[in-house]
Every structure is written in C-alpha cells, then in structure tokens.
Design a protein around this motif. Structure first.
Motif, PDB file in Angstrom:
ATOM      1  N   SER A   1      30.570  64.004 -15.045  1.00 32.40           N
ATOM      2  CA  SER A   1      30.756  64.431 -13.665  1.00 32.40           C
ATOM      3  C   SER A   1      29.413  64.693 -12.994  1.00 32.40           C
ATOM      4  CB  SER A   1      31.616  65.702 -13.636  1.00 32.40           C
ATOM      5  OG  SER A   1      31.951  66.034 -12.327  1.00 32.40           O
ATOM      6  N   LYS A   2      29.242  64.156 -11.799  1.00 33.58           N
ATOM      7  CA  LYS A   2      28.017  64.380 -11.025  1.00 33.58           C
ATOM      8  C   LYS A   2      28.114  65.678 -10.228  1.00 33.58           C
ATOM      9  CE  LYS A   2      26.085  60.169 -11.557  1.00 33.58           C
ATOM     10  NZ  LYS A   2      25.388  60.111 -12.795  1.00 33.58           N
ATOM     11  N   GLN A   3      29.348  66.050  -9.885  1.00 37.32           N
ATOM     12  CA  GLN A   3      29.592  67.288  -9.142  1.00 37.32           C
ATOM     13  C   GLN A   3      30.720  68.041  -9.832  1.00 37.32           C
ATOM     14  OE1 GLN A   3      30.584  66.071  -5.172  1.00 37.32           O
ATOM     15  NE2 GLN A   3      28.474  65.623  -4.645  1.00 37.32           N
ATOM     16  N   TYR A   4      30.612  69.354  -9.793  1.00 32.11           N
ATOM     17  CA  TYR A   4      31.632  70.191 -10.415  1.00 32.11           C
ATOM     18  C   TYR A   4      32.336  70.991  -9.325  1.00 32.11           C
ATOM     19  CZ  TYR A   4      28.952  69.061 -14.574  1.00 32.11           C
ATOM     20  OH  TYR A   4      28.309  68.398 -15.572  1.00 32.11           O
ATOM     21  N   PRO A   5      33.627  70.754  -9.124  1.00 30.73           N
ATOM     22  CA  PRO A   5      34.345  71.526  -8.105  1.00 30.73           C
ATOM     23  C   PRO A   5      34.327  73.020  -8.444  1.00 30.73           C
ATOM     24  CG  PRO A   5      35.662  69.659  -8.862  1.00 30.73           C
ATOM     25  CD  PRO A   5      34.484  69.762  -9.775  1.00 30.73           C
ATOM     26  N   LYS A   6      33.948  73.834  -7.462  1.00 24.98           N
ATOM     27  CA  LYS A   6      33.849  75.276  -7.665  1.00 24.98           C
ATOM     28  C   LYS A   6      35.161  75.858  -8.186  1.00 24.98           C
ATOM     29  CE  LYS A   6      32.771  79.485  -5.097  1.00 24.98           C
ATOM     30  NZ  LYS A   6      33.939  80.170  -4.581  1.00 24.98           N
ATOM     31  N   GLU A   7      36.268  75.416  -7.619  1.00 24.64           N
ATOM     32  CA  GLU A   7      37.582  75.923  -8.039  1.00 24.64           C
ATOM     33  C   GLU A   7      37.855  75.598  -9.510  1.00 24.64           C
ATOM     34  OE1 GLU A   7      42.091  74.631  -7.154  1.00 24.64           O
ATOM     35  OE2 GLU A   7      40.984  75.293  -5.376  1.00 24.64           O
ATOM     36  N   ALA A   8      37.459  74.417  -9.947  1.00 24.74           N
ATOM     37  CA  ALA A   8      37.665  74.017 -11.342  1.00 24.74           C
ATOM     38  C   ALA A   8      36.838  74.899 -12.276  1.00 24.74           C
ATOM     39  CB  ALA A   8      37.298  72.550 -11.533  1.00 24.74           C
ATOM     40  N   LEU A   9      35.581  75.136 -11.906  1.00 19.37           N
ATOM     41  CA  LEU A   9      34.724  75.987 -12.737  1.00 19.37           C
ATOM     42  C   LEU A   9      35.280  77.400 -12.827  1.00 19.37           C
ATOM     43  CD1 LEU A   9      31.175  74.855 -11.566  1.00 19.37           C
ATOM     44  CD2 LEU A   9      32.458  74.088 -13.566  1.00 19.37           C
ATOM     45  N   GLU A  10      35.772  77.911 -11.705  1.00 19.30           N
ATOM     46  CA  GLU A  10      36.347  79.256 -11.697  1.00 19.30           C
ATOM     47  C   GLU A  10      37.565  79.342 -12.614  1.00 19.30           C
ATOM     48  OE1 GLU A  10      36.981  79.703  -7.495  1.00 19.30           O
ATOM     49  OE2 GLU A  10      34.986  80.568  -7.170  1.00 19.30           O
ATOM     50  N   LYS A  11      38.405  78.319 -12.592  1.00 19.95           N
ATOM     51  CA  LYS A  11      39.595  78.311 -13.448  1.00 19.95           C
ATOM     52  C   LYS A  11      39.204  78.239 -14.926  1.00 19.95           C
ATOM     53  CE  LYS A  11      42.887  76.360 -10.174  1.00 19.95           C
ATOM     54  NZ  LYS A  11      43.788  75.246  -9.874  1.00 19.95           N
ATOM     55  N   ILE A  12      38.223  77.424 -15.238  1.00 19.69           N
ATOM     56  CA  ILE A  12      37.770  77.287 -16.634  1.00 19.69           C
ATOM     57  C   ILE A  12      37.162  78.604 -17.112  1.00 19.69           C
ATOM     58  CG2 ILE A  12      36.083  76.153 -18.143  1.00 19.69           C
ATOM     59  CD1 ILE A  12      36.554  73.598 -16.400  1.00 19.69           C
ATOM     60  N   ILE A  13      36.292  79.190 -16.305  1.00 21.30           N
ATOM     61  CA  ILE A  13      35.648  80.458 -16.666  1.00 21.30           C
ATOM     62  C   ILE A  13      36.687  81.550 -16.878  1.00 21.30           C
ATOM     63  CG2 ILE A  13      34.191  82.311 -15.735  1.00 21.30           C
ATOM     64  CD1 ILE A  13      32.474  80.025 -14.490  1.00 21.30           C
ATOM     65  N   SER A  14      37.664  81.610 -15.999  1.00 18.42           N
ATOM     66  CA  SER A  14      38.716  82.615 -16.113  1.00 18.42           C
ATOM     67  C   SER A  14      39.567  82.388 -17.359  1.00 18.42           C
ATOM     68  CB  SER A  14      39.594  82.576 -14.860  1.00 18.42           C
ATOM     69  OG  SER A  14      40.669  83.464 -14.996  1.00 18.42           O
ATOM     70  N   THR A  15      39.993  81.160 -17.584  1.00 16.67           N
ATOM     71  CA  THR A  15      40.858  80.847 -18.724  1.00 16.67           C
ATOM     72  C   THR A  15      40.156  81.102 -20.050  1.00 16.67           C
ATOM     73  OG1 THR A  15      42.058  79.197 -17.429  1.00 16.67           O
ATOM     74  CG2 THR A  15      42.206  79.007 -19.824  1.00 16.67           C
ATOM     75  N   LEU A  16      38.878  80.743 -20.137  1.00 17.34           N
ATOM     76  CA  LEU A  16      38.136  80.927 -21.390  1.00 17.34           C
ATOM     77  C   LEU A  16      37.532  82.327 -21.494  1.00 17.34           C
ATOM     78  CD1 LEU A  16      36.316  77.469 -21.710  1.00 17.34           C
ATOM     79  CD2 LEU A  16      38.486  78.212 -22.723  1.00 17.34           C
ATOM     80  N   GLU A  17      37.767  83.148 -20.465  1.00 14.44           N
ATOM     81  CA  GLU A  17      37.280  84.525 -20.425  1.00 14.44           C
ATOM     82  C   GLU A  17      35.764  84.600 -20.614  1.00 14.44           C
ATOM     83  OE1 GLU A  17      39.700  86.570 -23.303  1.00 14.44           O
ATOM     84  OE2 GLU A  17      41.423  86.608 -21.952  1.00 14.44           O
ATOM     85  N   LEU A  18      35.060  83.767 -19.865  1.00 15.86           N
ATOM     86  CA  LEU A  18      33.602  83.770 -19.901  1.00 15.86           C
ATOM     87  C   LEU A  18      33.097  84.789 -18.894  1.00 15.86           C
ATOM     88  CD1 LEU A  18      32.986  79.907 -19.927  1.00 15.86           C
ATOM     89  CD2 LEU A  18      33.213  81.442 -21.875  1.00 15.86           C
ATOM     90  N   SER A  19      31.956  85.376 -19.165  1.00 17.31           N
ATOM     91  CA  SER A  19      31.406  86.378 -18.251  1.00 17.31           C
ATOM     92  C   SER A  19      30.218  85.846 -17.467  1.00 17.31           C
ATOM     93  CB  SER A  19      30.990  87.628 -19.026  1.00 17.31           C
ATOM     94  OG  SER A  19      30.023  87.306 -19.994  1.00 17.31           O
ATOM     95  N   ASP A  20      29.757  84.650 -17.818  1.00 21.07           N
ATOM     96  CA  ASP A  20      28.565  84.110 -17.189  1.00 21.07           C
ATOM     97  C   ASP A  20      28.654  82.585 -17.161  1.00 21.07           C
ATOM     98  OD1 ASP A  20      25.916  83.278 -16.593  1.00 21.07           O
ATOM     99  OD2 ASP A  20      25.093  85.062 -17.538  1.00 21.07           O
ATOM    100  N   LEU A  21      28.262  81.994 -16.051  1.00 25.70           N
ATOM    101  CA  LEU A  21      28.272  80.534 -15.928  1.00 25.70           C
ATOM    102  C   LEU A  21      27.355  79.878 -16.960  1.00 25.70           C
ATOM    103  CD1 LEU A  21      29.429  78.185 -14.249  1.00 25.70           C
ATOM    104  CD2 LEU A  21      27.472  78.438 -12.723  1.00 25.70           C
TER     105      LEU A  21
END
Length: 72
Positions: free
Chosen positions: A40-60
C-alpha cells in the motif's frame, strides 16, 4: 527512509490470521494483505485506527517501523 509494516509480526504474536483481523475490523482482506506485504502506498486513517484498536496497540510505532534504506 522507508515506512515498513509490522502487521505480519503482530498477527503472528497474537496467533491471528489476516482473515481474522479483517472480520474483526470490518476491513477487506485485500487491504489487510496490502498492509502486511507493504504494497500500500497510502494507509487510510480509519483503517489504521481500526487495526490499532483491535490489536490493542498504544502507539502507531508498534504497527510501523522506519527503515533506513541506505543501510540495506
């Protein structure tokens, strides 16, 4: 400098498949695959937010690593 996805590692640590993540986030398996394989050349902000939330990450920075292309 290059931004490299760590999603493959994070999924393996959680014993999750790309399909599992797609189902839990509502994202397409194609988008998950593109992120995992750094296609992917661009990462949709909404997609990153969903992944971070689902995987319970605290930092990008847990999802991406900055790679120095001059050293590779």
């Amino acid at each position: 400098m290059l931004l490299k996805s760590r999603l493959k590692i994070l999924l393996a640590e959680r014993d999750m498949s790309q399909k599992d993540l797609a189902e839990q986030t509502g994202l397409t398996t194609r988008l998950i695959s593109e992120i995992v394989n750094n296609k992917s050349k661009q990462y949709p902000k909404e997609a990153l937010e969903k992944i971070i939330s689902t995987l319970e990450l605290s930092d990008l920075n847990e999802l991406f690593a900055i790679v120095d292309t001059e050293k590779e």
